[in-house]
Each structure stands twice: as structure tokens, then as C-alpha cells.
Motif scaffolding. Structure first.
Motif, PDB file in Angstrom:
ATOM      1  N   LEU A 166      15.092  18.107 -12.523  1.00 33.49           N
ATOM      2  CA  LEU A 166      16.210  17.384 -11.907  1.00 33.49           C
ATOM      3  C   LEU A 166      17.038  16.755 -13.023  1.00 33.49           C
ATOM      4  N   TRP A 210      14.159   6.658 -11.197  1.00 31.65           N
ATOM      5  CA  TRP A 210      14.252   7.766 -10.251  1.00 31.65           C
ATOM      6  C   TRP A 210      13.557   7.331  -8.967  1.00 31.65           C
ATOM      7  N   PHE A 224      12.594   8.232  -4.869  1.00 32.24           N
ATOM      8  CA  PHE A 224      12.412   9.222  -3.796  1.00 32.24           C
ATOM      9  C   PHE A 224      12.148   8.450  -2.513  1.00 32.24           C
ATOM     10  N   VAL A 268       4.926  14.116 -12.451  1.00 24.28           N
ATOM     11  CA  VAL A 268       6.316  13.969 -12.894  1.00 24.28           C
ATOM     12  C   VAL A 268       6.324  13.530 -14.359  1.00 24.28           C
ATOM     13  N   ASP A 298       7.505  17.622  -1.096  1.00 19.41           N
ATOM     14  CA  ASP A 298       8.364  17.073  -2.149  1.00 19.41           C
ATOM     15  C   ASP A 298       9.845  17.282  -1.845  1.00 19.41           C
ATOM     16  N   TYR A 312      16.612  12.755  -4.163  1.00 20.24           N
ATOM     17  CA  TYR A 312      16.158  11.981  -5.328  1.00 20.24           C
ATOM     18  C   TYR A 312      17.371  11.250  -5.912  1.00 20.24           C
ATOM     19  N   HIS A 313      17.245   9.920  -6.042  1.00 24.10           N
ATOM     20  CA  HIS A 313      18.348   9.102  -6.567  1.00 24.10           C
ATOM     21  C   HIS A 313      18.048   8.723  -8.015  1.00 24.10           C
ATOM     22  N   ARG A 314      19.081   8.829  -8.817  1.00 19.18           N
ATOM     23  CA  ARG A 314      18.988   8.421 -10.218  1.00 19.18           C
ATOM     24  C   ARG A 314      19.898   7.227 -10.452  1.00 19.18           C
ATOM     25  N   THR A 353      19.468  16.754  -4.130  1.00 20.30           N
ATOM     26  CA  THR A 353      18.659  17.223  -2.989  1.00 20.30           C
ATOM     27  C   THR A 353      17.765  18.367  -3.457  1.00 20.30           C
TER      28      THR A 353
END
Length: 324
Positions: free
Chosen positions: A45, A60, A62, A84, A102, A106-108, A123
Motif C-alpha cells: 500500500l 496506518w 484499518f 505488516v 483483510d 486503509y487510511h494513511r 481500498t
């Protein structure tokens, strides 16, 4: 043109310009990236950093859980711990041993010395490797059949068909095929795919007296039948030979016939007088014939024997017993 009309025209033109500017601004924004992964494999990602910056904090996320940050680069939560890895060079996140659960957003979030960078959401879709099988359903029509392409998945699956090396205009999991008389060995192939993998299945079709049978299969079948017949014949002959009884050559011994004459003693004088007929009957000798079966030893002939048995009476004639 009146002042009122000019005002209406200006307001209308202004609203159109604002709408066009909004569309241009929206089109310039890039959509959230989508990444596809395969169950059991790894995925990367990206952090989306266009130029180097002095990073002070990275997270990160989730769902609602922080799964990695600058201090815990190998995972925090139980779901992702040791699966990870946060790269300190570009702050991208690698997920290994992917699972179906999974999948998601996923936000960064990144903090720099100059402030907060725009958030990024990626996504992730996780798919299983696809497998395909071919199923044939015969048709009532001659040299026709329905081919079904089945997979281990029901969603996000696409199909394409080929006849030999030629692509067919069919994109569903079912294909109706029809061959002309004499066509043999025509290969039909179904290619099923999902976003991360594809698989193919093929079948060979023929139209003729022996459909779907190639020459070597015919010869192999004939040879197999001949071999079975030969083996059955040999086994039957051996069994019949073992079950056949040996004929015993026996010779029934001849029976010997024995003739015997037994004479009864003449009645003594009794105190009771008998009639002349009774006396005469008592004075007559009684002859008894008997047949005796003798066991004869094999290879020996039977001799004739004579025997005389007397019961206290005078010799009369030549009584004898003959044994043959």
C-alpha cells in the motif's frame, strides 16, 4: 434591452460559469486508489508522497484501529501483528499472508514539521486464486452440446471462449457448440478470470461415428477387450481341467451262485398216528436253495465249489451245494 433583462442574463451566465468551474475542479481530483491482493500472498500500500518531507508522525488505520505507526512498524493489533511492515523510507505499508478479511479501506495519516498532510485512503480487495473446470451436457441434436465453465468463485468472475486459436463472441459461463459432420478434434477452451488471476479449461469435441474418441483410444479399447477374452478362456480351461474327476476303472466282480440241498432227517416214530398223506409228506426231503454273494479279489477267477450238508440221514442220491 432593459436593465431587468440584463440582470437576469448576467445571473444566469454567472451560475453556468460557477457550475463549469466546479466540474473542472472535481475532475482534477484523483479518486482513491484501489489495490487488489491474492489470498496467501503479499501486497504493498503506497503512502502517496510526491516529494520528500520532514516526517514527524505516521499512522496506518484499518477501520478504527491503528495497525502500524512510526514506532510500531511490525503491527499493533492482533489481526496484523507480524504480518505488516512499515517502510521508513517511503512510509508505505506491506501486508503479508493476506486473508479474505483483510479487504477494506486503509487510511494513511502523516504529520510533518510544516503541518498535517492530506489524508489518503486506499481500498484493498483480496481475492482467492481462481480455478476452472469444464462440464459437457449432450444435446438432443446430432453433433451438438452445451459446455459449462465452472469456477471456485461466484463474484468478480469474467469468461471468454476460444475455438482452437480463434476467440468467440461469448462472455458467459455457458457455450452452445455445434459441429459439422466429419469434424474431429476441435478444441474449445474457457478462460475464467478475476482481478488477480485466471484459469483455463479445455475439451475436445468431434462429430462422427465415434464422437470424442481419438484413434489411439479405439485401438486401446479393442486390444483391452481381446486381452480380457484371452485371459477368460485360459482361466475357464484350467478350472474345467481341475474339476474333471478321474474315471476309476473298476471291474465288477462276478457273483458266485451257491446251490445248497439240505435234507431233513426222517421223522421218528411218534406216539400220535398220522395219516398216510402226512407221513408221506414228512418222509419227503426238503430242498433249500440259497444264493450267496462272495467278494472276489481283483485278478482272481471264481472257482466252483460243491458242498454237501447232511442231517442224520442215509445217503440218497447226490446232495450238493454248488458255489459258482
Amino acid at each position: 434591452m432593459s436593465t431587468h433583462r440584463r440582470s437576469l442574463y448576467f445571473n444566469y451566465a454567472l451560475s453556468v460559469c460557477i457550475a463549469l468551474l466546479g466540474l473542472l475542479a472535481a475532475s482534477s481530483l484523483s479518486p482513491d486508489p484501489v489495490v487488489n491482493g491474492t489470498v496467501g500472498e503479499s501486497v504493498l500500500l503506497p503512502a502517496g508522497l510526491s516529494q520528500p518531507a520532514r516526517i514527524t508522525g505516521v499512522q496506518w488505520i484499518f477501520g478504527k484501529d491503528v495497525i502500524a505507526d512510526e514506532e510500531n512498524i511490525n503491527g499493533i493489533t492482533a489481526q496484523f501483528r507480524n504480518r505488516v511492515h512499515l517502510n521508513r523510507n517511503d512510509w508505505s505499508l506491506t501486508i503479508t499472508q493476506l486473508r479474505a478479511e483483510d479487504s477494506g479501506g486503509y487510511h494513511r495519516d502523516i504529520e510533518t514539521a510544516d503541518g498535517q498532510l492530506p489524508a489518503l485512503m486506499i481500498t484493498l480487495h483480496v481475492y482467492e486464486k481462481i480455478s476452472a473446470e469444464m462440464e459437457r451436457k449432450p444435446s438432443n441434436e446430432t453433433c451438438s452440446a452445451t459446455l459449462l465453465c465452472t469456477t471456485n468463485q461466484t463474484k468478480h468472475v469474467s469468461y471468454r471462449w476460444k475455438r482452437g486459436d480463434q476467440d468467440l463472441p461469448e462472455y458467459a459461463g455457458m457455450l452452445e457448440v455445434s459441429l459439422s459432420s466429419g469434424e474431429r478434434g476441435v478444441i474449445f477452451t474457457c478462460v475464467a478470470s478475476n482481478p488477480v488471476s485466471e484459469a483455463a479449461a479445455s475439451i475436445r469435441e468431434s462429430c462422427g461415428g465415434l464422437s470424442n474418441i481419438v484413434p489411439w483410444q479405439i485401438y486401446a479399447g479393442i486390444g483391452g477387450i481381446s486381452l480380457l477374452v484371452l485371459i477368460s478362456t485360459v482361466i475357464t480351461a484350467v478350472v474345467c481341467k481341475k474339476k474333471k474327476p478321474k474315471e476309476a476303472v473298476t471291474k465288477t466282480p462276478e457273483q458266485s451262485t451257491v446251490y445248497a440241498q439240505i435234507e431233513r432227517q426222517t421223522a421218528q416214530t411218534n406216539h400220535v398216528e398220522k395219516s398216510s398223506d402226512a407221513q408221506q409228506s414228512d418222509n419227503l426231503p426238503m430242498t433249500v436253495y440259497a444264493t450267496v454273494n462272495l467278494k472276489q479279489a481283483p485278478g482272481k477267477s471264481c472257482e466252483t465249489q460243491y458242498d454237501t450238508v447232511k442231517f442224520n440221514r442215509n445217503d440218497e442220491g447226490s446232495p450238493y451245494q454248488q458255489i459258482l
